[in-house]
Design a protein around this motif. Structure first.
Motif: not given
Length: 513
Positions: A19-26, A175-180, A196-204
């Motif tokens: 709900p209050d995620t970091d838009p740069n690394n959700p 976080t998407a980056r940590a998961a990837y 693919h979803a994790l990679k896209m979200l890692a881009g913010g």
């Protein structure tokens, strides 16, 4: 044999954002499927599941398309059932205890999904769900899904949690980056749409996020050909005349910065051979060379594309790529498939380049006399050939197949330390390796006991035994079942428990004989 893949069933999944995620690394809520599951057990995934018949009855506002409405309903219901998050308008007024009561009403079938929403004054709103792709399971498994993925934000007062009776083993905010990064370190196994979803979200959470989600053809229902369950291990299913229910055989492209190993290019069909050649070319264009073509065993659905691939590669590489296999495999191959080098038990194939990949060969006969598996102790990956596959069991067909050897090979595979994933000759990867090996061993032992009991009760031929023992198998498969029974009878005869008379009939040997 049929090369018609099973039709995929509709499914929905929710990529849940904090709900209050970091838009740069959700942050996303990622779950691990239970290792008890026969399909993708132990895989990392997003909450979701198969569409049910009454999903189209739920009211979805701001959605004019009935199919989209039904899939939003499916995804929302699965999210609620799997992790307890009720993504419906009006749910903000409910306490956690009330949501738990609603979930119990749904799971106990006291109320249908649509009735539950209506009764409590709730409704779904399409504006809460952002469609980010529709992925179809590749045609290499009997269970296939056409899955709609939706991006959604978790309501502020709700906390997702995995219950004990769920098909999920665990869940976590990450976080998407940590998961990837966990995937890049070979710590988890997942499927292409999740990766693919994790990679896209890692881009913010950028303005073009949805466009980036839709940027690959697989997000529009085109099944993936290149499936990378783990880094540097590409599973490339090719259509082959294999044994049902399989329709494809997995060719594996193991690669690092410099080299490629091609394992089991098995298709005899020109279109499939070309598709595989194109995938290899993609890796070559990035600066690699094919080092060897490796065969796990002799069966046609694993070797039929060897010459076609070499014919394609020779002009580019200047020489034919060496073919390597076990000596017994080489002896059984037809003359037109030549093996240039024998692989011995325990030999280590060390690839030049980064990362450092070392595959240790394991001689594991049983399904075939010269069968080899390959183990990477750095990542715990075991290429299991046809000894263990991603669905169903394995046919042991004499004289090439030998049941005693096969059980010994399963035991040897079970003893390999640090296994984390099995890459089989058919179907998806197996992320619960020890459990799957134990299932195979138990299945064979149980069949053997039933076959011995049938012989002691008077059944004397494979056909008679199949009629008594294989009651769970379609009559269409009884021919293959008879071959499996023969393999068990040969083992029981070697164990001194049955004997075959001059009339061909099998009879039990009494303990005092």
């Amino acid at each position: 044999m049929t090369d018609i893949a099973p039709q995929p069933k509709d499914a929905g999944a929710v990529i849940l954002l904090g709900p209050d995620t970091d838009p740069n690394n959700p942050g996303v809520f990622l779950v691990k499927r239970s290792t008890r599951l026969g399909f993708l057990g132990g895989f990392q995934a997003f909450p979701g599941g198969q569409r049910e018949t009454n999903d189209d009855e739920a009211r979805v506002e701001n959605c004019a398309d009935p199919e989209t409405s039904a899939m939003i309903s499916c995804a929302a219901r699965e999210l609620f059932e799997e992790v307890g998050v009720l993504l419906a308008q009006g749910s903000q007024t409910l306490t956690s205890g009330q949501r738990a009561s609603l979930l119990d009403d749904l799971e106990s079938k006291r109320m249908t999904w649509s009735d539950l929403l209506t009764h409590y004054g709730l409704h779904l709103d399409a504006n809460d769900f952002t469609f980010v792709g529709r992925w179809v399971t590749p045609p290499f498994a009997p269970r296939r899904f056409d899955t709609w993925f939706f991006l959604a934000s978790c309501p502020a007062k709700q906390t997702p949690a995995v219950t004990e009776d769920s098909e999920l083993e665990s869940g976590e905010w990450i976080t998407a980056r940590a998961a990837y990064a966990k995937w890049e370190r070979s710590e988890v196994v997942t499927v292409p749409p999740v990766l693919h979803a994790l990679k896209m979200l890692a881009g913010g959470l950028t303005d073009d996020l949805v466009e980036r989600f839709h940027s690959v053809p697989q997000a529009h229902g085109q099944p993936a050909r290149r499936i990378e369950f783990r880094p540097n291990y590409i599973c490339f299913p090719v259509r082959t005349p294999t044994k049902p229910p399989a329709t494809h055989t997995n060719c594996y492209l193991i690669y690092n910065s410099n080299e490629i190993l091609v394992i089991d290019p098995g298709s005899p069909y020109e279109d499939e051979q070309q598709a595989l050649a194109d995938a290899v070319d993609d890796l070559i264009r990035e600066g690699r060379a094919v080092r060897e073509i490796i065969l796990t065993h002799v069966h046609p659905d694993h070797v039929a594309g060897v010459n076609a691939l070499n014919d394609h590669l020779q002009p580019e590489q200047g020489v034919r790529v060496p073919v390597a296999a076990h000596r017994l495999t080489a002896e059984s191959l037809p003359d037109h498939v030549r093996v240039d080098r024998f692989i011995e038990d325990g030999e280590v194939l060390e690839m030049n380049g980064q990362p450092s990949i070392k595959l240790r060969a394991l001689y594991t006969p049983g399904h075939a006399r010269g069968h080899l598996c390959f183990y990477d102790d750095r990542t715990g990956a075991l290429l299991s050939g046809d000894n263990i596959v991603g669905f169903g069991s394995v046919l042991i067909d004499p004289p090439e197949g030998n049941m005693r050897d096969y059980l010994d090979s399963l035991a040897r595979m079970r003893a390999v330390p640090g296994l984390s994933v099995l890459f089989g000759g058919h179907g998806p990867a197996i992320a619960n390796p020890y459990q799957k090996i134990d299932e195979y061993i138990t299945h064979r032992r149980q069949r053997e006991e039933l076959i011995l009991t049938a012989v002691r009760d008077g059944a004397s031929t494979p056909r008679e035994i199949v009629a008594r023992v294989y009651t769970d198998v379609s009559p269409k498969a009884h021919g293959m079942a008879e071959r499996a029974v023969l393999a068990h009878l040969e083992k029981l005869e070697a164990d001194g428990l049955v004997s075959q008379g001059s009339d061909g009939a099998y009879r039990p040997i009494q303990a005092n004989e």
